[in-house]
Design an enzyme around this catalytic site. Structure first.
Site, short mmCIF file in Angstrom:
data_model
loop_
_atom_site.label_atom_id
_atom_site.label_comp_id
_atom_site.label_asym_id
_atom_site.label_seq_id
_atom_site.Cartn_x
_atom_site.Cartn_y
_atom_site.Cartn_z
N THR A 2 0.82 -1.21 0.00
CA THR A 2 0.00 0.00 0.00
C THR A 2 0.86 1.26 0.00
OG1 THR A 2 -1.84 -1.10 1.05
CG2 THR A 2 -1.70 1.26 1.39
N SER B 229 1.21 -7.43 -0.85
CA SER B 229 1.86 -8.47 -0.03
C SER B 229 0.93 -9.60 0.38
CB SER B 229 2.55 -7.87 1.19
OG SER B 229 1.65 -7.64 2.25
N THR C 297 1.54 -4.28 4.31
CA THR C 297 1.34 -4.58 5.73
C THR C 297 0.82 -6.00 5.96
OG1 THR C 297 -0.91 -3.70 5.66
CG2 THR C 297 0.83 -2.17 6.34
N ASP C 298 0.13 -6.56 4.97
CA ASP C 298 -0.59 -7.83 5.20
C ASP C 298 0.31 -8.98 5.65
OD1 ASP C 298 -3.03 -6.70 4.64
OD2 ASP C 298 -3.07 -7.35 2.56
N1 ASP Z 1 -2.78 -5.45 0.73
C1 ASP Z 1 -1.75 -4.49 1.06
C2 ASP Z 1 -0.42 -5.23 1.09
O1 ASP Z 1 -0.18 -5.93 2.03
C3 ASP Z 1 -2.05 -3.88 2.36
C4 ASP Z 1 -1.05 -2.90 2.86
O2 ASP Z 1 0.06 -2.79 2.41
O3 ASP Z 1 -1.42 -2.17 3.81
O4 ASP Z 1 0.36 -5.10 0.20
#
Ligand code: ASP
Length: 319
Positions: A16, A65, A98-99
């Site tokens: 993200t 991610s 973050t995932d």
């Molecule tokens: N779906 C995103 C990822 O993990 C979520 C994020 O980065 O906050 O790449």
């Protein structure tokens, strides 16, 4: 002495932090992994200055991610090892979604010989948001790399510094989405200053990297799944996984490592058939306290997803 140079390499993997949405106010309807890492760095005022003009960017991957896979991990580990071996490199920053950040952090902790800092950072808001959190997180990550004595694999987000061992995403939306649970954060980044309340994490010897290098061109890493024990549990899913060739199973157990009896019977059959089975707790905090005579080993405090990484690496090295 862990540093002999001043270069900081920022490895981009997507997430993200590199996401964009059609409308600036849209914090959920965006596409992750769109902006290149060099462009991300260029957009943060004062970042190059903080790093003494010695920031270098390298795009290792560009993924959401949630889709992190063995191929990206392998490439990332090899690029990290390459840069860490360079005496001119002071430390690394990795931009990541973050995932699965906590899984990549634990993976790198386990495979790298880290006598320098490796800091993963991320964002909960896309780069196009009205108030993106990525720029401050990048500044804070660089501040951690520059902190005297910094070593080990860490995550930096929302002003907090977390060890790879304990960091966990606990919220799907709010900007302050990470915690280290019972262990607490290593410290905080405040106006570019790192206030540490625990020791820097101790790194590994990098032994697992050999297995990854050797397997660099092999098709697949060992197949390890996480299964969940819950009310109404059954054994059929595990039996099917064993028939399909699964090599390792982590069970996210209730409470102190307890498992629904139907699922447990299937897991014991799986272990009997040669599948490695490990118990972790599905509780957000704490860890399984083993008892004498436990039929299935516990994860030694690792969460289910980190226990999966540990088991994967065990199997990879046993191959
Ligand atoms: N779906 C995103 C990822 O993990 C979520 C994020 O980065 O906050 O790449």
């Amino acid at each position: 002495m862990q540093v002999s140079g001043q270069k900081i390499v920022v490895l981009g993997t997507g997430g993200t932090i590199a996401g964009t949405s059609a409308q600036a106010g849209d914090n959920i309807g965006y596409t992750a992994a769109q902006v290149g890492v060099a462009q991300l760095l260029a957009a943060v005022p004062g970042l190059q200055a903080l790093a003494g003009g010695m920031l270098e960017a390298e795009q290792v991957a560009q993924v959401d991610s949630k889709d992190m896979d063995d191929g990206v991990w392998r490439a990332l580990a090899l690029r990290c090892a390459h840069h860490l071996a360079d005496p001119d490199v002071r430390g690394l920053v990795i931009t990541h979604g973050t995932d699965t950040l906590e899984e990549t952090a634990w993976f790198l902790h386990e495979v790298l010989d880290v006598s320098k800092p490796v800091v993963l950072t991320c964002a909960m808001r896309p780069a196009t948001a009205l108030t993106p959190d990525g720029p401050q997180n990048l500044l804070d990550a660089v501040a951690v790399v520059l902190a005297p004595g910094a070593t080990g694999v860490m995550a930096v987000a929302a002003g907090e510094v977390h060890a790879a061992r304990y960091v966990q995403k606990v919220h799907p939306y709010r900007v302050h989405a990470f915690t280290s649970g019972d262990a607490g954060p290593l410290g905080w980044v405040e106006e570019g200053h790192v206030r540490l309340v625990q020791n820097w994490p101790v790194g590994q010897t990098g032994q697992a990297l050999g297995a990854i290098k050797e397997g660099a061109f092999s098709a697949d890493w060992p197949w390890v799944e996480v299964v969940l024990s819950h009310a109404g549990g059954q054994g059929r899913g595990v039996d099917a996984l064993v028939r399909a060739g699964v090599q390792g199973l982590v069970v996210a157990c209730t409470g102190n490592g307890t498992i629904h009896q139907a699922l447990e019977a299937a897991l014991l059959r799986a272990q009997e058939a040669g599948v490695r089975v490990v118990r972790a707790t599905r509780c957000a905090e704490g860890q399984v306290l083993p008892k004498p005579g436990d039929a299935l080993p516990d994860s030694q405090g690792l969460s289910p997803v980190k226990a999966r990484v540990a088991l994967l690496l065990d199997l990879l090295q046993a191959d």
